[in-house]
Write an enzyme that holds these catalytic residues in place. Structure first.
Site, PDB file in Angstrom:
ATOM      1  CG  HIS A  80      -2.206  -0.716   1.001  1.00  0.00           C
ATOM      2  ND1 HIS A  80      -3.165  -0.298   0.119  1.00  0.00           N
ATOM      3  CD2 HIS A  80      -2.690  -1.858   1.556  1.00  0.00           C
ATOM      4  CE1 HIS A  80      -4.195  -1.130   0.140  1.00  0.00           C
ATOM      5  NE2 HIS A  80      -3.924  -2.092   1.002  1.00  0.00           N
ATOM      6  CG  HIS A 111      -6.553  -5.882   7.460  1.00  0.00           C
ATOM      7  ND1 HIS A 111      -5.801  -4.796   7.038  1.00  0.00           N
ATOM      8  CD2 HIS A 111      -7.763  -5.751   6.871  1.00  0.00           C
ATOM      9  CE1 HIS A 111      -6.523  -4.045   6.233  1.00  0.00           C
ATOM     10  NE2 HIS A 111      -7.733  -4.591   6.115  1.00  0.00           N
ATOM     11  CG  HIS A 156     -34.704  20.640  35.090  1.00  0.00           C
ATOM     12  ND1 HIS A 156     -34.191  21.851  34.707  1.00  0.00           N
ATOM     13  CD2 HIS A 156     -34.238  19.732  34.181  1.00  0.00           C
ATOM     14  CE1 HIS A 156     -33.433  21.690  33.645  1.00  0.00           C
ATOM     15  NE2 HIS A 156     -33.448  20.408  33.289  1.00  0.00           N
TER      16      HIS A 156
END
Length: 440
Positions: A273, A339, A431
């Site tokens: 590669h 891999h 809240h």
């Protein structure tokens, strides 16, 4: 050592300092060049500001084109279909077979990974669950220039299509106007909606911000050069990205029962590669490692990319003698390779001991190259030890999940008191009051 021998680092796990030596082999600094990062930032800012004009200017400059408008660089679907129809029968059949296998795998993945969402109802009538929806539009970057990667088109576009993405936009640079017909054919098979022959940081900017011609996407996937990687880092947050990929890697665990020529070629398959790719062998049999070294020396001169392979193996490769296969698996978990080939008898036994790997190839016939092209699972994988916490690209990367909360009146009586108590504890009175108003 004969002149033809390849200098690959030899390590022994029993020697003092082995872990430090292994860490040195694995060390890879993405070394984000400040000049590259600055250039990418400048290009992105320009694209964000000037849109089409900036993308066109950079594309003409870097790819040596003379387009007068960005719309000229969008390929019609007819051209993609023509590229497919003009392929040699054998090449077309191989591309179609690979696409079919990749699609079949990801359709199965969609089913098995809970991509249909879920709902359940509690005793008091409260309904909870999760809704899964595909992204509206994704951008796929496909490298061009030195090499063409039709497999990259399949691996990025097909899971997006299986996920239900509404529109897939592909960008691919075409230096000097040279288009690769196999890449265009792959786009036709994979169902890509729009293709622009642009690349580099300017293509990433166009996809992230949108221009007068290129639509903005929700996520950008696919590999590219250092400028593309730098640009993807910078636009993350404006859009999603898949990952920042490093050099390709292969780790082979072998018990000494596989033909050493096979293992040598598997090491070559990643080393070719680029010079920064990494190929490592772990084996408990010293004599077998010598045989692999002999195969490397004999086979390398037959490789068209011998120079790249030689540099990769010398700089980042290693042949490592381990105590036994158990230790090989332990070391593999530390390496967390992109891999992993387990080329051994009873490969499944050893695979059960591996926790960290992008993809595992089990048994002597499972060469990594098959995974790159046509086995079915995705070849876009985590590198640089990120397999410790990352996964292969998949259908799930092109979907998002929304929580579903439908509280019944009875449920609100229970949950409201819990929420009120906790909200007061956090000092968030609104809240608390919001929950309390629904109490009887």
């Amino acid at each position: 050592m004969p002149d033809s021998a390849i200098s690959i680092r030899r390590l022994d796990s029993t020697e003092a300092g082995f872990r430090e030596q292994l860490a040195a082999v694995l060390a890879f600094e993405a070394s984000e060049d400040e000049a590259i990062d600055r250039a990418a930032a400048t290009i992105l800012a320009d694209v964000k500001s000037r849109g089409d004009a900036a993308v066109l200017e950079y594309t003409n400059r870097f790819d040596k084109l003379a387009a007068s408008s960005l719309s000229e660089l969008e390929l019609p679907q007819a051209e993609l279909r023509a590229a497919l129809e003009q392929l040699a029968p054998g090449r077309r059949s191989a591309l179609q077979s690979a696409a079919d296998r990749v699609r079949s795998y990801h359709q199965r993945q969609k089913t098995e990974c809970g991509s249909d969402g879920f709902l359940y109802t509690e005793a008091d009538g409260t309904v909870l669950g999760q809704k899964v929806t595909p992204l509206d539009r994704v951008g796929i970057y496909v490298p061009g220039g030195k090499a063409a990667y039709p497999s990259s088109v399949l691996m990025n576009a097909i899971p997006a299509r299986v996920a239900g993405v509404h529109e897939i936009v592909m960008v691919v640079p075409t230096p000097q106007g040279i288009k690769n017909p196999l890449v265009l054919a792959a786009a036709a098979i994979a169902g890509v909606d729009r293709v622009f022959t642009i690349g580099g940081a300017q293509a990433v900017g166009a996809l992230a911000y949108g221009t007068q011609t290129v639509p903005p996407v929700d996520k950008i996937v696919g590999p590219g050069n250092a400028y593309v990687a730098a640009a993807k880092r910078r636009v993350f947050g404006t859009v999603g990205i898949d990952m920042i990929a490093g050099p390709s890697e292969i780790l082979v665990i072998c018990d000494g029962t596989t033909d050493p020529d096979w293992v040598a070629m598997d090491l070559f398959s990643q080393a070719e590669h680029d010079e920064l790719a990494q190929s490592i062998l772990l084996c408990p049999d010293a004599a077998y490692i010598d045989r692999v070294q002999a195969s490397v020396d004999r086979l390398l001169p037959t490789m068209p990319r011998a120079g790249v392979i030689r540099t990769s193996l010398a700089d980042r490769g290693a042949l490592i003698l381990v105590r036994d296969m158990d230790e090989a698996c332990e070391i593999a978990n530390f390496i967390a390779p992109e891999h992993l080939e387990i080329s051994a008898m009873d490969a499944g036994k050893w695979a059960a001991k591996v926790r960290h790997a992008g993809a595992m190839f089990l048994g002597r016939f499972s060469s990594e190259a098959l995974g790159d092209y046509c086995a079915g699972p995705n070849h876009v994988l985590p590198t640089s030890r990120t397999a410790r916490f990352s996964s292969p690209l998949g259908v799930y990367d092109f979907q998002k999940r929304s929580s579903i909360i439908q509280v019944s009146e009875a449920g609100a009586q229970v949950l409201g008191r819990i929420a009120s108590e906790l909200a007061h504890g956090e000092g968030l009175q609104a809240h608390a009051r919001s929950a309390e108003l629904r109490l009887k």
